[in-house]
Structure formats: structure tokens, C-alpha cells
Design a protein around this motif. Structure first.
Motif, PDB file in Angstrom:
ATOM      1  N   MET A   1     -25.754  38.188  56.730  1.00 40.65           N
ATOM      2  CA  MET A   1     -25.313  39.382  57.413  1.00 40.65           C
ATOM      3  C   MET A   1     -26.441  40.393  57.529  1.00 40.65           C
ATOM      4  N   ALA A   2     -27.354  40.384  56.569  1.00 40.58           N
ATOM      5  CA  ALA A   2     -28.473  41.327  56.614  1.00 40.58           C
ATOM      6  C   ALA A   2     -29.305  41.135  57.876  1.00 40.58           C
ATOM      7  N   ALA A   3     -29.352  39.914  58.374  1.00 42.96           N
ATOM      8  CA  ALA A   3     -30.123  39.615  59.579  1.00 42.96           C
ATOM      9  C   ALA A   3     -29.293  39.794  60.855  1.00 42.96           C
ATOM     10  N   GLY A   4     -28.060  40.266  60.693  1.00 40.64           N
ATOM     11  CA  GLY A   4     -27.204  40.451  61.856  1.00 40.64           C
ATOM     12  C   GLY A   4     -26.562  39.165  62.347  1.00 40.64           C
ATOM     13  N   GLU A   5     -26.632  38.137  61.565  1.00 39.04           N
ATOM     14  CA  GLU A   5     -26.063  36.832  61.925  1.00 39.04           C
ATOM     15  C   GLU A   5     -24.641  36.726  61.371  1.00 39.04           C
ATOM     16  N   HIS A   6     -23.750  37.504  61.926  1.00 41.48           N
ATOM     17  CA  HIS A   6     -22.385  37.565  61.407  1.00 41.48           C
ATOM     18  C   HIS A   6     -21.619  36.264  61.601  1.00 41.48           C
ATOM     19  N   GLU A   7     -21.896  35.581  62.695  1.00 42.66           N
ATOM     20  CA  GLU A   7     -21.218  34.304  62.943  1.00 42.66           C
ATOM     21  C   GLU A   7     -21.618  33.274  61.885  1.00 42.66           C
ATOM     22  N   LEU A   8     -22.911  33.221  61.551  1.00 41.99           N
ATOM     23  CA  LEU A   8     -23.372  32.312  60.488  1.00 41.99           C
ATOM     24  C   LEU A   8     -22.789  32.710  59.139  1.00 41.99           C
ATOM     25  N   ALA A   9     -22.731  34.008  58.879  1.00 41.38           N
ATOM     26  CA  ALA A   9     -22.150  34.492  57.623  1.00 41.38           C
ATOM     27  C   ALA A   9     -20.681  34.105  57.534  1.00 41.38           C
TER      28      ALA A   9
END
Length: 135
Positions: A1-9
Motif C-alpha cells: 500500500m505504501a507504493a500505492g498498489e492497493h489492488e496488489l495489497a
């Protein structure tokens, strides 16, 4: 989530839920990832469940408060963010700022209606959100 990858999170938290069950951390993580994706209807029950499971977790209360602000429930958001602030003992700047903005928005909406307050959701750190004035 820190990288803005909410879908991966979201996928990672789903896999973790299969392995570990729906712990408060996983439930809150799923809610926060959905919040980051703008899926407020999916995020809200997850964040509510996370604070039920772990009532002393200020970050989950904060994220629920931010979600409520996004939904326009400023009164409930202010109460929720007060809880986050109290649990955090005022140590986290973003929680303090979210509370301040929620109170200001609540007071402004009491006087001039909901259209008066222009705020946007901003990610702060890996799993916490804050409310900011729109440019």
C-alpha cells in the motif's frame, strides 16, 4: 500500500486471510486497501469490523473516520476521529489533523451546508489516510 498498489495489497491481504483467518489486522488491511481504491461501500464494513475486533487500534479508527468523511457523515466521522486521537494520545500528526479537519467541516456544514467544505482524501504512510483541503 505504501507504493500505492492497493489492488496488489488487496490480493495479499486476501491470501493472508486464507492462511491466518480474518484477524483484526487483515480485516483492517482489506478495508484500508478498499478505501485506497475508492471502494467505500466495501471498505466500511471491513473497517467497522476491524475496530470491533481491536477497539484500541487508533489507525483503524482513523481510517474509518476518513471513510466517514468521504461519505459525508461528518458528525460520526468527528466522533470516530476523536476516538482515534484519544487512543493515539495525540502522537500522530495525521490523526490530529484529520480530527481538526473533521471538526471544521462539521462546523462549516452546520452553518452553510455540505457543499461548503472542499476536502480530499490523501494517503499518509502505508496504511493511514488523512483529509486535506482541496486545491
Amino acid at each position: 500500500m505504501a507504493a500505492g498498489e492497493h489492488e496488489l495489497a488487496l490480493r495479499a491481504f486476501t491470501r493472508a486471510a486464507l492462511d491466518q483467518g480474518m484477524t483484526a489486522e487483515i480485516t483492517g488491511g482489506l478495508g484500508t486497501a478498499n478505501l485506497g481504491l475508492g471502494r467505500l461501500g466495501q471498505a466500511e464494513p471491513l473497517l467497522r469490523r476491524a475496530v470491533e475486533m481491536e477497539p484500541d487500534w487508533p489507525e483503524a479508527w482513523n481510517n474509518l473516520g476518513v471513510l466517514l468523511m468521504e461519505r459525508g457523515a461528518t458528525g460520526e466521522a468527528a466522533l470516530t476521529l476523536r476516538k482515534a486521537y484519544a487512543l493515539d494520545s495525540g502522537r500522530t500528526d495525521s490523526i490530529r489533523e484529520n480530527l481538526r479537519l473533521a471538526l471544521a467541516k462539521r462546523d462549516a456544514s452546520d452553518k452553510t451546508g455540505p457543499e461548503a467544505a472542499g476536502y480530499i482524501l490523501m494517503r499518509q504512510g502505508s496504511s493511514q489516510y488523512r483529509i486535506s483541503r482541496a486545491p
